[in-house]
Design a protein around this motif. Structure first.
Motif, PDB file in Angstrom:
ATOM      1  N   GLY A 146       0.827  -1.198   0.000  1.00  0.00           N
ATOM      2  CA  GLY A 146       0.000   0.000   0.000  1.00  0.00           C
ATOM      3  C   GLY A 146       0.857   1.242   0.000  1.00  0.00           C
ATOM      4  N   HIS A 147       1.925   1.200   0.807  1.00  0.00           N
ATOM      5  CA  HIS A 147       2.880   2.307   0.811  1.00  0.00           C
ATOM      6  C   HIS A 147       3.489   2.474  -0.569  1.00  0.00           C
ATOM      7  CE1 HIS A 147       6.951   4.035   1.247  1.00  0.00           C
ATOM      8  NE2 HIS A 147       6.387   4.798   2.157  1.00  0.00           N
ATOM      9  N   GLY A 148       3.915   1.358  -1.175  1.00  0.00           N
ATOM     10  CA  GLY A 148       4.525   1.420  -2.492  1.00  0.00           C
ATOM     11  C   GLY A 148       3.592   2.002  -3.536  1.00  0.00           C
ATOM     12  N   ALA A 149       2.330   1.585  -3.506  1.00  0.00           N
ATOM     13  CA  ALA A 149       1.368   2.064  -4.495  1.00  0.00           C
ATOM     14  C   ALA A 149       1.155   3.567  -4.377  1.00  0.00           C
ATOM     15  CB  ALA A 149       0.046   1.319  -4.334  1.00  0.00           C
ATOM     16  N   MET A 150       0.957   4.051  -3.157  1.00  0.00           N
ATOM     17  CA  MET A 150       0.710   5.474  -2.953  1.00  0.00           C
ATOM     18  C   MET A 150       1.947   6.304  -3.282  1.00  0.00           C
ATOM     19  SD  MET A 150      -2.471   5.684  -1.957  1.00  0.00           S
ATOM     20  CE  MET A 150      -2.681   7.221  -1.077  1.00  0.00           C
ATOM     21  N   MET A 151       3.119   5.811  -2.901  1.00  0.00           N
ATOM     22  CA  MET A 151       4.356   6.552  -3.131  1.00  0.00           C
ATOM     23  C   MET A 151       4.698   6.604  -4.615  1.00  0.00           C
ATOM     24  SD  MET A 151       8.233   5.629  -1.900  1.00  0.00           S
ATOM     25  CE  MET A 151       8.229   4.221  -3.016  1.00  0.00           C
ATOM     26  N   ILE A 152       4.642   5.453  -5.294  1.00  0.00           N
ATOM     27  CA  ILE A 152       5.021   5.409  -6.703  1.00  0.00           C
ATOM     28  C   ILE A 152       4.050   6.227  -7.549  1.00  0.00           C
ATOM     29  CG2 ILE A 152       5.263   3.890  -8.708  1.00  0.00           C
ATOM     30  CD1 ILE A 152       6.328   1.743  -6.739  1.00  0.00           C
ATOM     31  N   ALA A 153       2.749   6.128  -7.243  1.00  0.00           N
ATOM     32  CA  ALA A 153       1.766   6.918  -7.993  1.00  0.00           C
ATOM     33  C   ALA A 153       1.983   8.408  -7.775  1.00  0.00           C
ATOM     34  CB  ALA A 153       0.355   6.526  -7.585  1.00  0.00           C
ATOM     35  N   ALA A 154       2.293   8.804  -6.543  1.00  0.00           N
ATOM     36  CA  ALA A 154       2.523  10.224  -6.257  1.00  0.00           C
ATOM     37  C   ALA A 154       3.734  10.757  -7.014  1.00  0.00           C
ATOM     38  CB  ALA A 154       2.712  10.431  -4.755  1.00  0.00           C
ATOM     39  N   LYS A 155       4.756   9.928  -7.166  1.00  0.00           N
ATOM     40  CA  LYS A 155       5.985  10.361  -7.841  1.00  0.00           C
ATOM     41  C   LYS A 155       5.934  10.184  -9.352  1.00  0.00           C
ATOM     42  CE  LYS A 155       9.202   9.716  -3.972  1.00  0.00           C
ATOM     43  NZ  LYS A 155      10.484   9.119  -3.549  1.00  0.00           N
ATOM     44  N   HIS A 156       4.962   9.373  -9.822  1.00  0.00           N
ATOM     45  CA  HIS A 156       4.898   9.091 -11.265  1.00  0.00           C
ATOM     46  C   HIS A 156       3.463   9.238 -11.770  1.00  0.00           C
ATOM     47  CE1 HIS A 156       9.059   7.670 -11.472  1.00  0.00           C
ATOM     48  NE2 HIS A 156       8.831   7.170 -10.268  1.00  0.00           N
ATOM     49  N   PRO A 157       2.938  10.461 -11.720  1.00  0.00           N
ATOM     50  CA  PRO A 157       1.557  10.685 -12.177  1.00  0.00           C
ATOM     51  C   PRO A 157       1.397  10.470 -13.675  1.00  0.00           C
ATOM     52  CG  PRO A 157       2.646  12.778 -11.762  1.00  0.00           C
ATOM     53  CD  PRO A 157       3.570  11.723 -11.245  1.00  0.00           C
ATOM     54  N   GLU A 158       2.508  10.414 -14.398  1.00  0.00           N
ATOM     55  CA  GLU A 158       2.435  10.148 -15.839  1.00  0.00           C
ATOM     56  C   GLU A 158       2.072   8.692 -16.129  1.00  0.00           C
ATOM     57  OE1 GLU A 158       6.558   8.842 -14.710  1.00  0.00           O
ATOM     58  OE2 GLU A 158       5.186  10.437 -14.104  1.00  0.00           O
ATOM     59  N   LEU A 159       2.125   7.835 -15.090  1.00  0.00           N
ATOM     60  CA  LEU A 159       1.888   6.405 -15.295  1.00  0.00           C
ATOM     61  C   LEU A 159       0.522   5.928 -14.834  1.00  0.00           C
ATOM     62  CD1 LEU A 159       5.304   4.797 -14.220  1.00  0.00           C
ATOM     63  CD2 LEU A 159       4.463   5.240 -16.539  1.00  0.00           C
ATOM     64  N   PHE A 160      -0.043   6.555 -13.793  1.00  0.00           N
ATOM     65  CA  PHE A 160      -1.230   5.997 -13.146  1.00  0.00           C
ATOM     66  C   PHE A 160      -2.335   7.047 -12.993  1.00  0.00           C
ATOM     67  CE2 PHE A 160       2.505   3.733 -11.474  1.00  0.00           C
ATOM     68  CZ  PHE A 160       2.209   2.442 -11.892  1.00  0.00           C
ATOM     69  N   SER A 161      -3.560   6.587 -13.156  1.00  0.00           N
ATOM     70  CA  SER A 161      -4.709   7.470 -12.933  1.00  0.00           C
ATOM     71  C   SER A 161      -5.410   7.165 -11.616  1.00  0.00           C
ATOM     72  CB  SER A 161      -5.713   7.342 -14.078  1.00  0.00           C
ATOM     73  OG  SER A 161      -6.179   6.010 -14.205  1.00  0.00           O
ATOM     74  N   ALA A 162      -5.056   6.053 -10.962  1.00  0.00           N
ATOM     75  CA  ALA A 162      -5.658   5.697  -9.675  1.00  0.00           C
ATOM     76  C   ALA A 162      -4.643   4.931  -8.849  1.00  0.00           C
ATOM     77  CB  ALA A 162      -6.922   4.856  -9.869  1.00  0.00           C
ATOM     78  N   ALA A 163      -4.732   5.104  -7.512  1.00  0.00           N
ATOM     79  CA  ALA A 163      -3.850   4.392  -6.593  1.00  0.00           C
ATOM     80  C   ALA A 163      -4.633   4.032  -5.341  1.00  0.00           C
ATOM     81  CB  ALA A 163      -2.629   5.239  -6.234  1.00  0.00           C
ATOM     82  N   GLY A 164      -4.328   2.868  -4.789  1.00  0.00           N
ATOM     83  CA  GLY A 164      -5.024   2.422  -3.591  1.00  0.00           C
ATOM     84  C   GLY A 164      -4.094   1.824  -2.565  1.00  0.00           C
ATOM     85  N   SER A 165      -4.575   1.768  -1.338  1.00  0.00           N
ATOM     86  CA  SER A 165      -3.818   1.172  -0.241  1.00  0.00           C
ATOM     87  C   SER A 165      -4.755   0.396   0.660  1.00  0.00           C
ATOM     88  CB  SER A 165      -3.092   2.253   0.569  1.00  0.00           C
ATOM     89  OG  SER A 165      -2.564   1.702   1.772  1.00  0.00           O
TER      90      SER A 165
END
Length: 289
Positions: A146-165
């Motif tokens: 969950g930490h990884g998903a939120m952190m990676i999405a926050a740093k790479h908004p060019e890759l993801f449109s949704a993130a969950g934990s």
């Protein structure tokens, strides 16, 4: 009797064909000079079709591996059923224990943010029929994942449109964890080895999810956070929720009965995939712009 046997055989073959297919892949990481395994779950019957599908990356926790979401959920074939139901491709990567999916400034062997964002996603997009657009890509995970998903999405908004934990370690500061005192110093020690001395108090280190709330606001990524009320990480989730409220970041936040268990995550994953699918549905117009 012979006709009945043939009918049963055909039904078994048909049901096996219609079930989503799982591939195990091995991706070499140039950043870490090692190969890592992952599974890719495809919807049933897509072989030979000229069609692309949304993709969701589902991350495991601290003691886990790339097979966790297959072996430990309490409902058989859960990932396969979700891939079929929503016509999506699911990816379950494997990373090292207690790595929290960040890039260590001190250890070349811990570069998991880079691996997920710059190596695994491009590999999956190149080798599987995914829609190669952030509007059809999402990431979620449990605990460390969950930490990884939120952190990676926050740093790479060019890759993801949704993130969950799900039951995520929203703050790696062990002082915010409830109980588990016997393991907390071990976690702090491993953090020092990977990160050195970082800022654990406000405004927090960018190596922890609570330190990325401004990026979460700026990026506009759809966020879903949930945690069981009996989970030892509940306070870290409440802390992130409060920070997101204070800086007016839209997000979904849920607390419900449960602890840090596979029973909880088995129930949580369909909720996350439903949320993500709704984001994908809203994004369809953007895919055709």
């Amino acid at each position: 009797m012979k006709f009945l046997k043939i009918t049963i055989f055909l039904l078994l073959v048909s049901s096996n064909f219609l079930q989503a297919k799982t591939d195990t892949i091995e991706v070499f990481s140039k950043a870490m000079n090692k190969s890592l395994k992952a599974t890719v779950i495809k919807p049933a019957g897509i072989e030979g079709l000229d069609h692309e599908f949304p993709s969701v990356y589902v991350l495991h926790g601290a003691w886990g591996n790339y097979l966790d979401w297959h072996k430990n959920v309490k409902k058989n074939n859960l990932l396969q059923e979700l891939a079929d139901l929503y016509q999506i491709i699911l990816v379950t990567p494997g990373v090292a224990p207690f790595s929290y999916y960040y890039d260590s400034p001190l250890m070349d062997s811990v570069q998991y943010e880079t691996y997920i964002s710059k190596e695994l996603v491009p590999y999956v997009d190149a080798n599987f029929p995914t829609i190669k657009d952030k509007n059809a890509r999402a990431i979620t995970g449990l605990s460390m994942g969950g930490h990884g998903a939120m952190m990676i999405a926050a740093k790479h908004p060019e890759l993801f449109s949704a993130a969950g934990s799900m039951s995520g370690v929203m703050n790696i500061d062990v002082r915010t964890w409830v109980g588990n005192e016997s393991t907390q110093e071990e976690r702090r020690k491993s953090q020092r080895e990977m990160l050195g001395e970082i800022e654990y108090d406000y405004p927090f280190s960018p190596y922890t999810a609570v330190g990325l709330v401004n990026q979460m606001k700026q990026n506009g990524i759809a966020l879903l956070i949930d945690c069981g009320v009996d989970d030892f990480l509940i306070e870290t989730n409440r802390q992130l929720h409060q920070l997101l409220l204070e800086n007016d970041t839209p997000h979904e936040y849920t607390e419900r009965p449960g602890a840090h268990t596979w029973d909880y995550w088995t129930d949580a994953l369909p909720f996350h995939i439903l949320f993500i699918n709704q984001v994908f549905e809203r994004n369809k117009i953007r895919l055709h712009d």
